[in-house]
Design a protein around this motif. Structure first.
Motif, PDB file in Angstrom:
ATOM      1  N   UNK A   6       7.153  21.714   0.897  1.00 26.94           N
ATOM      2  CA  UNK A   6       6.596  22.236   2.145  1.00 26.94           C
ATOM      3  C   UNK A   6       7.559  23.249   2.740  1.00 26.94           C
ATOM      4  N   UNK A   7       6.988  24.362   3.214  1.00 31.89           N
ATOM      5  CA  UNK A   7       7.793  25.355   3.944  1.00 31.89           C
ATOM      6  C   UNK A   7       6.949  25.983   5.049  1.00 31.89           C
ATOM      7  N   UNK A   8       6.005  25.211   5.578  1.00 34.44           N
ATOM      8  CA  UNK A   8       4.996  25.760   6.487  1.00 34.44           C
ATOM      9  C   UNK A   8       5.429  25.842   7.940  1.00 34.44           C
ATOM     10  N   UNK A   9       6.607  25.307   8.271  1.00 37.81           N
ATOM     11  CA  UNK A   9       7.073  25.346   9.669  1.00 37.81           C
ATOM     12  C   UNK A   9       8.586  25.517   9.684  1.00 37.81           C
ATOM     13  N   UNK A  10       9.248  24.999  10.712  1.00 43.30           N
ATOM     14  CA  UNK A  10      10.694  25.205  10.832  1.00 43.30           C
ATOM     15  C   UNK A  10      11.474  24.401   9.801  1.00 43.30           C
ATOM     16  N   UNK A  11      10.888  23.319   9.298  1.00 41.55           N
ATOM     17  CA  UNK A  11      11.559  22.506   8.292  1.00 41.55           C
ATOM     18  C   UNK A  11      11.105  22.910   6.896  1.00 41.55           C
ATOM     19  N   UNK A  12      11.859  22.469   5.912  1.00 37.87           N
ATOM     20  CA  UNK A  12      11.461  22.647   4.513  1.00 37.87           C
ATOM     21  C   UNK A  12      11.864  21.387   3.760  1.00 37.87           C
ATOM     22  N   UNK A  13      11.091  21.045   2.745  1.00 38.25           N
ATOM     23  CA  UNK A  13      11.384  19.827   1.994  1.00 38.25           C
ATOM     24  C   UNK A  13      10.795  19.931   0.590  1.00 38.25           C
ATOM     25  N   UNK A  14      11.320  19.093  -0.291  1.00 38.50           N
ATOM     26  CA  UNK A  14      10.827  19.033  -1.664  1.00 38.50           C
ATOM     27  C   UNK A  14      11.001  17.608  -2.159  1.00 38.50           C
ATOM     28  N   UNK A  15      10.115  17.184  -3.049  1.00 34.48           N
ATOM     29  CA  UNK A  15      10.206  15.831  -3.602  1.00 34.48           C
ATOM     30  C   UNK A  15       9.634  15.804  -5.008  1.00 34.48           C
ATOM     31  N   UNK A  16      10.248  15.014  -5.846  1.00 33.87           N
ATOM     32  CA  UNK A  16       9.734  14.735  -7.180  1.00 33.87           C
ATOM     33  C   UNK A  16       9.342  13.267  -7.196  1.00 33.87           C
ATOM     34  N   UNK A  17       8.063  12.995  -7.466  1.00 36.34           N
ATOM     35  CA  UNK A  17       7.561  11.624  -7.435  1.00 36.34           C
ATOM     36  C   UNK A  17       6.832  11.292  -8.728  1.00 36.34           C
ATOM     37  N   UNK A  18       6.802  10.011  -9.032  1.00 36.57           N
ATOM     38  CA  UNK A  18       6.052   9.500 -10.180  1.00 36.57           C
ATOM     39  C   UNK A  18       5.217   8.337  -9.661  1.00 36.57           C
ATOM     40  N   UNK A  23      11.493   9.921  -7.024  1.00 37.83           N
ATOM     41  CA  UNK A  23      12.614  10.156  -7.948  1.00 37.83           C
ATOM     42  C   UNK A  23      13.740  10.885  -7.223  1.00 37.83           C
ATOM     43  N   UNK A  24      13.407  11.986  -6.573  1.00 33.62           N
ATOM     44  CA  UNK A  24      14.374  12.752  -5.785  1.00 33.62           C
ATOM     45  C   UNK A  24      13.649  13.381  -4.608  1.00 33.62           C
ATOM     46  N   UNK A  25      14.350  13.554  -3.501  1.00 30.96           N
ATOM     47  CA  UNK A  25      13.759  14.249  -2.356  1.00 30.96           C
ATOM     48  C   UNK A  25      14.853  14.947  -1.563  1.00 30.96           C
ATOM     49  N   UNK A  45      15.888  18.805  -6.618  1.00 32.52           N
ATOM     50  CA  UNK A  45      15.092  17.593  -6.852  1.00 32.52           C
ATOM     51  C   UNK A  45      14.605  17.516  -8.299  1.00 32.52           C
ATOM     52  N   UNK A  46      14.580  18.658  -9.000  1.00 36.06           N
ATOM     53  CA  UNK A  46      14.188  18.675 -10.415  1.00 36.06           C
ATOM     54  C   UNK A  46      15.373  18.431 -11.338  1.00 36.06           C
ATOM     55  N   UNK A  47      16.521  18.161 -10.788  1.00 35.03           N
ATOM     56  CA  UNK A  47      17.736  17.979 -11.582  1.00 35.03           C
ATOM     57  C   UNK A  47      17.529  16.903 -12.660  1.00 35.03           C
ATOM     58  N   UNK A 183       6.365  17.095   9.053  1.00 36.75           N
ATOM     59  CA  UNK A 183       5.846  16.858   7.714  1.00 36.75           C
ATOM     60  C   UNK A 183       7.001  16.897   6.721  1.00 36.75           C
ATOM     61  N   UNK A 184       6.843  16.170   5.622  1.00 35.16           N
ATOM     62  CA  UNK A 184       7.865  16.198   4.582  1.00 35.16           C
ATOM     63  C   UNK A 184       7.197  16.076   3.224  1.00 35.16           C
ATOM     64  N   UNK A 185       7.927  16.417   2.193  1.00 35.22           N
ATOM     65  CA  UNK A 185       7.346  16.525   0.854  1.00 35.22           C
ATOM     66  C   UNK A 185       6.887  15.181   0.301  1.00 35.22           C
ATOM     67  N   UNK A 186       7.537  14.088   0.694  1.00 37.78           N
ATOM     68  CA  UNK A 186       7.092  12.768   0.237  1.00 37.78           C
ATOM     69  C   UNK A 186       5.694  12.479   0.779  1.00 37.78           C
ATOM     70  N   UNK A 187       5.473  12.807   2.056  1.00 37.58           N
ATOM     71  CA  UNK A 187       4.144  12.637   2.646  1.00 37.58           C
ATOM     72  C   UNK A 187       3.134  13.571   1.977  1.00 37.58           C
TER      73      UNK A 187
END
Length: 222
Positions: A6-18, A23-25, A45-47, A183-187
């Motif tokens: 997500x980069x749609x507002x003042x915050x930014x986030x990323x997550x890798x989930x299974x 897995x990483x956020x 997070x893709x490390x 908002x955050x990437x896990x959500x």
């Protein structure tokens, strides 16, 4: 596995989930610097994993900051094209609601659209299920106040939450805590689970209204 960001507002986030496993956020609140921070965050997070391992890329396609939405969608399209991966388009407002799946409540997701208007949608959370009560829209504070007054309790969240909360004279509203207000990437990954996968070519930004530059050009043309 799904890569969400997500980069749609003042915050930014990323997550890798299974599935339900995170897995990483990563999350950052550093203002609109997404052109510099988003890709390094995604790489972090893709490390240890390859983009070829992904089933899909989920992205908040809007509404939100015009620049932020464009950066996020363009990044998702580029990664998806390069690696032949499907995309999942998620409403930023819906992603906000998924921060509260452990509660039974009404969530009023709001993003500052300037001029005392808000990008908004209402959601009912019950037993872990998120039910949308209205489409994403741009709404005035006055109209939103009337709609919120009918509920027993409402949690207000999003980058416009504090501004909205401070200007509403309602006893039934509650400002989300700092850990859940954005908002955050896990959500985003949770919201993406039951959504249709689309091609990178089909992924488009969702703005809800014209940008200031487009509005000014329209005025000049009469």
């Amino acid at each position: 596995m799904i890569l969400s960001f997500d980069s749609s507002a003042v915050t930014a986030s990323a997550a890798l989930t299974d599935g339900d496993k995170i897995i990483n956020s990563a999350f950052i609140n550093a203002g609109l610097t997404h052109s510099e921070t988003l890709l390094p965050m995604i790489k972090s997070v893709m490390n240890g994993y390859s983009f070829k391992d992904l089933e899909a890329i989920a992205i908040t396609a809007g509404p939100g900051s015009f620049t932020g939405v464009r950066i996020g969608v363009a990044t998702a399209k580029g990664l998806a094209f390069d690696n032949d991966i499907d995309c999942i388009s998620v409403s930023t407002l819906e992603a906000i609601a998924y921060n509260f799946t452990d509660k039974n409540t009404i969530v009023c997701a709001v993003m500052d659209a300037r001029r005392m208007q808000f990008y908004n949608a209402l959601f009912e959370i019950k037993d872990g299920t998120v039910k949308r009560l209205c489409d994403d829209r741009a709404i005035s504070l006055e109209d939103l106040s009337v709609q919120l007054s009918v509920f027993d309790e409402v949690i207000i969240a999003g980058d416009g939450a504090k501004l909205c909360f401070d200007n509403l004279s309602l006893d039934n509203i509650k400002l989300a805590d700092d850990e859940r207000i954005y908002q955050n990437a896990v959500a985003v990954s949770k919201a993406a689970k039951n959504k249709k996968r689309i091609s990178a070519a089909s992924l488009m930004p969702v703005y809800l209204r014209q940008s200031q530059a487009e509005r000014e050009l329209k005025l000049k043309r009469g």
